[in-house]
Design a protein around this motif. Structure first.
Motif, PDB file in Angstrom:
ATOM      1  N   ILE A   1       5.122  -6.723  -6.827  1.00 31.48           N
ATOM      2  CA  ILE A   1       4.119  -6.064  -7.663  1.00 31.48           C
ATOM      3  C   ILE A   1       4.215  -6.500  -9.116  1.00 31.48           C
ATOM      4  O   ILE A   1       3.324  -6.229  -9.908  1.00 31.48           O
ATOM      5  CB  ILE A   1       4.133  -4.527  -7.537  1.00 31.48           C
ATOM      6  N   GLY A   2       5.318  -7.178  -9.480  1.00 26.42           N
ATOM      7  CA  GLY A   2       5.409  -7.742 -10.821  1.00 26.42           C
ATOM      8  C   GLY A   2       6.314  -6.997 -11.775  1.00 26.42           C
ATOM      9  O   GLY A   2       6.394  -7.340 -12.950  1.00 26.42           O
ATOM     10  N   ALA A   3       7.016  -5.983 -11.305  1.00 29.34           N
ATOM     11  CA  ALA A   3       7.951  -5.225 -12.133  1.00 29.34           C
ATOM     12  C   ALA A   3       8.868  -4.428 -11.218  1.00 29.34           C
ATOM     13  O   ALA A   3       8.555  -4.220 -10.051  1.00 29.34           O
ATOM     14  CB  ALA A   3       7.204  -4.288 -13.071  1.00 29.34           C
ATOM     15  N   GLU A   4       9.981  -3.999 -11.763  1.00 22.81           N
ATOM     16  CA  GLU A   4      10.871  -3.154 -10.974  1.00 22.81           C
ATOM     17  C   GLU A   4      10.427  -1.706 -11.142  1.00 22.81           C
ATOM     18  O   GLU A   4      10.493  -1.140 -12.230  1.00 22.81           O
ATOM     19  CB  GLU A   4      12.318  -3.316 -11.432  1.00 22.81           C
ATOM     20  N   ILE A   5       9.928  -1.123 -10.068  1.00 20.98           N
ATOM     21  CA  ILE A   5       9.416   0.248 -10.086  1.00 20.98           C
ATOM     22  C   ILE A   5      10.176   1.066  -9.049  1.00 20.98           C
ATOM     23  O   ILE A   5      10.195   0.718  -7.866  1.00 20.98           O
ATOM     24  CB  ILE A   5       7.899   0.294  -9.748  1.00 20.98           C
ATOM     25  N   THR A   6      10.791   2.143  -9.504  1.00 20.96           N
ATOM     26  CA  THR A   6      11.457   3.082  -8.604  1.00 20.96           C
ATOM     27  C   THR A   6      10.802   4.440  -8.784  1.00 20.96           C
ATOM     28  O   THR A   6      10.644   4.918  -9.914  1.00 20.96           O
ATOM     29  CB  THR A   6      12.969   3.162  -8.896  1.00 20.96           C
ATOM     30  N   LEU A   7      10.391   5.030  -7.679  1.00 21.03           N
ATOM     31  CA  LEU A   7       9.703   6.323  -7.707  1.00 21.03           C
ATOM     32  C   LEU A   7      10.620   7.429  -7.200  1.00 21.03           C
ATOM     33  O   LEU A   7      11.307   7.252  -6.188  1.00 21.03           O
ATOM     34  CB  LEU A   7       8.450   6.260  -6.826  1.00 21.03           C
ATOM     35  N   ASP A   8      10.610   8.562  -7.897  1.00 21.95           N
ATOM     36  CA  ASP A   8      11.338   9.745  -7.475  1.00 21.95           C
ATOM     37  C   ASP A   8      10.393  10.551  -6.584  1.00 21.95           C
ATOM     38  O   ASP A   8       9.425  11.153  -7.063  1.00 21.95           O
ATOM     39  CB  ASP A   8      11.754  10.549  -8.703  1.00 21.95           C
TER      40      ASP A   8
ATOM     41  N   ILE B   1       6.092  10.100   1.095  1.00 26.88           N
ATOM     42  CA  ILE B   1       5.459   8.902   0.550  1.00 26.88           C
ATOM     43  C   ILE B   1       5.622   7.773   1.545  1.00 26.88           C
ATOM     44  O   ILE B   1       6.725   7.514   2.039  1.00 26.88           O
ATOM     45  CB  ILE B   1       6.070   8.527  -0.822  1.00 26.88           C
ATOM     46  N   HIS B   2       4.511   7.122   1.858  1.00 24.62           N
ATOM     47  CA  HIS B   2       4.501   5.971   2.760  1.00 24.62           C
ATOM     48  C   HIS B   2       4.452   4.706   1.912  1.00 24.62           C
ATOM     49  O   HIS B   2       3.667   4.619   0.965  1.00 24.62           O
ATOM     50  CB  HIS B   2       3.251   5.972   3.647  1.00 24.62           C
ATOM     51  N   VAL B   3       5.252   3.720   2.279  1.00 24.95           N
ATOM     52  CA  VAL B   3       5.181   2.401   1.641  1.00 24.95           C
ATOM     53  C   VAL B   3       4.938   1.385   2.749  1.00 24.95           C
ATOM     54  O   VAL B   3       5.786   1.191   3.622  1.00 24.95           O
ATOM     55  CB  VAL B   3       6.466   2.059   0.858  1.00 24.95           C
ATOM     56  N   LEU B   4       3.748   0.777   2.717  1.00 23.33           N
ATOM     57  CA  LEU B   4       3.371  -0.201   3.736  1.00 23.33           C
ATOM     58  C   LEU B   4       3.387  -1.594   3.115  1.00 23.33           C
ATOM     59  O   LEU B   4       2.826  -1.801   2.026  1.00 23.33           O
ATOM     60  CB  LEU B   4       1.981   0.116   4.288  1.00 23.33           C
TER      61      LEU B   4
ATOM     62  N   TYR C   1       0.865  -1.177   0.000  1.00 25.88           N
ATOM     63  CA  TYR C   1       0.000   0.000   0.000  1.00 25.88           C
ATOM     64  C   TYR C   1       0.902   1.227   0.000  1.00 25.88           C
ATOM     65  O   TYR C   1       1.718   1.417   0.903  1.00 25.88           O
ATOM     66  CB  TYR C   1      -0.914  -0.021   1.230  1.00 25.88           C
ATOM     67  N   VAL C   2       0.777   2.056  -1.037  1.00 29.59           N
ATOM     68  CA  VAL C   2       1.578   3.270  -1.173  1.00 29.59           C
ATOM     69  C   VAL C   2       0.656   4.469  -0.975  1.00 29.59           C
ATOM     70  O   VAL C   2      -0.422   4.531  -1.568  1.00 29.59           O
ATOM     71  CB  VAL C   2       2.248   3.344  -2.564  1.00 29.59           C
ATOM     72  N   ILE C   3       1.097   5.407  -0.139  1.00 25.83           N
ATOM     73  CA  ILE C   3       0.318   6.628   0.115  1.00 25.83           C
ATOM     74  C   ILE C   3       1.185   7.833  -0.245  1.00 25.83           C
ATOM     75  O   ILE C   3       2.281   7.998   0.301  1.00 25.83           O
ATOM     76  CB  ILE C   3      -0.111   6.742   1.590  1.00 25.83           C
ATOM     77  N   VAL C   4       0.702   8.659  -1.163  1.00 23.18           N
ATOM     78  CA  VAL C   4       1.350   9.934  -1.456  1.00 23.18           C
ATOM     79  C   VAL C   4       0.686  10.953  -0.533  1.00 23.18           C
ATOM     80  O   VAL C   4      -0.452  11.352  -0.740  1.00 23.18           O
ATOM     81  CB  VAL C   4       1.187  10.320  -2.943  1.00 23.18           C
ATOM     82  N   ASP C   5       1.403  11.314   0.516  1.00 24.41           N
ATOM     83  CA  ASP C   5       0.887  12.202   1.562  1.00 24.41           C
ATOM     84  C   ASP C   5       1.188  13.653   1.177  1.00 24.41           C
ATOM     85  O   ASP C   5       2.308  14.149   1.382  1.00 24.41           O
ATOM     86  CB  ASP C   5       1.554  11.828   2.894  1.00 24.41           C
ATOM     87  N   ARG C   6       0.194  14.312   0.598  1.00 29.37           N
ATOM     88  CA  ARG C   6       0.410  15.684   0.121  1.00 29.37           C
ATOM     89  C   ARG C   6       0.496  16.685   1.268  1.00 29.37           C
ATOM     90  O   ARG C   6       1.128  17.727   1.126  1.00 29.37           O
ATOM     91  CB  ARG C   6      -0.711  16.080  -0.842  1.00 29.37           C
TER      92      ARG C   6
ATOM     93  N   LEU D   1      10.000  -0.154  -5.112  1.00 30.54           N
ATOM     94  CA  LEU D   1       8.902  -0.946  -4.550  1.00 30.54           C
ATOM     95  C   LEU D   1       9.231  -2.431  -4.596  1.00 30.54           C
ATOM     96  O   LEU D   1      10.057  -2.867  -5.406  1.00 30.54           O
ATOM     97  CB  LEU D   1       7.612  -0.645  -5.310  1.00 30.54           C
ATOM     98  N   PRO D   2       8.593  -3.232  -3.743  1.00 33.90           N
ATOM     99  CA  PRO D   2       8.876  -4.668  -3.706  1.00 33.90           C
ATOM    100  C   PRO D   2       8.614  -5.351  -5.055  1.00 33.90           C
ATOM    101  O   PRO D   2       7.703  -4.978  -5.794  1.00 33.90           O
ATOM    102  CB  PRO D   2       7.901  -5.199  -2.640  1.00 33.90           C
TER     103      PRO D   2
END
Length: 199
Positions: free
Chosen positions: A182-189, A153-156, A143-148, A178-179
């Motif tokens: 989820i089925g792919a390599e995802i990196t968030l800036d 950003i929270h990653v649970l 569960y990802v939360i973008v806390d405006r 992200l882990p």
């Protein structure tokens, strides 16, 4: 007049929460209607920055569109913690065969959700508290939360009972990978996402 002859007014069956949610959806276009913890929750339309940040996030999740997974905005998630509970996460990564797992009311079995993501808006407490419990009970792995509000950003991960055992918080200047589940390599800036989401 005997008691048997007294006419009583007809008492109709009260509508279910699901029926009420459907009515509200039609009465309030653009609002997000959900049933969380047995309560109807109505969120007004989000602002433009919320929408733009979701578009940018959808592009960031493009590697998760493959033979095994799909990326979807506002896909219904049937929740197991109530007889009619459901949520509509802002963004989700789901199994590619999601169509085979429709439960009810355009909502899908939680087993096909690999990740859900929410960008906070006027429903701030819902995203950071109510949905944490709901998604954990549904065993959503990430569960990802973008806390405006607090600009982070929270990653649970690791759902257990009604909470997540792992909760990482990331600030601007950090990259979040992200882990693999989820089925792919995802990196968030983080900075780029928060900038796009800033009202």
């Amino acid at each position: 007049m005997s008691a048997a002859a007294v006419e009583r007014p007809h008492v109709g069956k009260l509508p279910s929460l699901l029926e009420e949610a459907e009515k509200l959806t039609h009465l309030l276009p653009g609002h997000r209607v959900e049933i969380l913890g047995g309560s109807l929750t109505v969120t007004p339309p989000a602002d433009g920055a919320h929408a733009v940040s979701l578009t940018k996030l959808t592009f960031a999740f493009a590697p998760a569109v493959n033979a095994e997974t799909e990326v979807a905005q506002a896909i219904g998630l049937w929740l197991p913690d109530g007889p009619e509970d459901y949520a509509i996460p802002d963004l989700a990564v789901v199994d590619a065969d999601y169509r085979d797992h429709l439960v009810e009311a355009n909502c899908y079995d939680p087993a096909i959700f690999r990740m859900v993501l929410e960008v906070t808006s006027s429903n701030y407490a819902t995203d950071l508290k109510t949905k944490v419990a709901a998604y954990a009970i549904a065993k959503i792995p990430v569960y990802v939360i973008v806390d405006r509000r607090k600009e982070r950003i929270h990653v649970l991960t690791d759902p257990f009972a009604n909470e997540y055992r792992a909760h990482q918080i990331h600030a601007a200047g950090q990259q979040v990978t992200l882990p693999d589940s989820i089925g792919a390599e995802i990196t968030l800036d983080v900075a780029a996402i928060l900038e796009a989401a800033r009202p």
